[in-house]
Design an enzyme around this catalytic site. Structure first.
Site, mmCIF file in Angstrom:
data_model
loop_
_atom_site.group_PDB
_atom_site.id
_atom_site.type_symbol
_atom_site.label_atom_id
_atom_site.label_comp_id
_atom_site.label_asym_id
_atom_site.label_seq_id
_atom_site.Cartn_x
_atom_site.Cartn_y
_atom_site.Cartn_z
ATOM 1 C CB CYS A 11 7.117 59.725 83.661
ATOM 2 S SG CYS A 11 7.044 59.845 81.859
ATOM 3 C CG ASN A 14 7.402 63.577 77.950
ATOM 4 O OD1 ASN A 14 7.660 64.491 77.179
ATOM 5 N ND2 ASN A 14 6.199 63.439 78.475
ATOM 6 C CB CYS A 16 4.867 55.083 79.230
ATOM 7 S SG CYS A 16 5.799 54.061 78.071
ATOM 8 N NE ARG A 17 6.141 55.931 84.341
ATOM 9 C CZ ARG A 17 7.174 55.878 85.175
ATOM 10 N NH1 ARG A 17 6.966 55.505 86.427
ATOM 11 N NH2 ARG A 17 8.390 56.184 84.772
ATOM 12 C CB SER A 18 4.621 62.394 82.067
ATOM 13 O OG SER A 18 5.587 62.300 81.064
ATOM 14 C CG ASP A 127 8.829 52.407 83.646
ATOM 15 O OD1 ASP A 127 8.139 52.290 82.620
ATOM 16 O OD2 ASP A 127 10.035 52.683 83.636
#
Ligand code: 4NP
Length: 159
Positions: A11, A14, A16-18, A127
């Protein structure tokens, strides 16, 4: 047995999402007894948060689903990641454009949108950084669904 398939989630930051994808997918892989066959990592296209733990809102949202992200640490994508990972799975089109630029210069594994493995009609994991708490739940729902599709796909390759 040595790990035979390497999966990298990417993401922007690195945090939150990934890392959420790393934790959710690892949980699924472990539940299905495949932890020794699939190596999982995550990174960001930016270096802003290198060495930091995931965002506390991601840690809390994942924790409510019994997934522990607290030990993860952010790192930036390196061009040789495209040589060493079999799957490079990005969260949104902006990540895709950034990683494709590296791929065009470097070669290696072509990045793909992670939600190509999902069953919803959504294309991007949005995001959640500047939004409210419900954004983090939605991120986890999308990631859980795509993780199930991804593992089914990899199982087909391992068989
Ligand atoms: P991520 O979210 O890409 O899912 O880790 C973000 C984290 C931090 C920032 C942006 C997005 N930031 O602007 O610092």
């Amino acid at each position: 047995m040595s790990e035979s398939v390497r999966v990298l989630f990417v993401c922007l930051g690195n945090i939150c999402r990934s890392p959420s994808a790393e934790g959710v997918f690892r949980n699924l892989v472990t539940e299905q007894g495949l932890a020794d066959k699939i190596f999982i990592d995550s990174c960001g296209t930016a270096d802003w948060h290198t060495g930091k733990s995931p965002d506390s809102r991601s840690i809390e949202a994942a924790g409510r689903r019994r997934i522990d992200l607290s030990g993860l640490k952010a790192r930036q994508l390196q061009s040789n990641d495209l040589d060493t990972f079999d799957y490079v799975l990005v969260m949104d089109r902006s990540n895709l454009a950034d990683v494709r630029d590296i791929w065009r210069q470097n070669g290696g594994t072509e990045p793909k949108l992670f939600l190509e493995f999902g069953r919803s009609n959504e294309v991007e994991v949005p995001d959640p950084y500047y939004g409210g708490g419900e954004g983090f739940e939605h991120v986890l729902d999308l990631i859980q669904d795509a993780s199930e599709g991804l593992l089914e796909h990899i199982r087909g390759k391992l068989a």
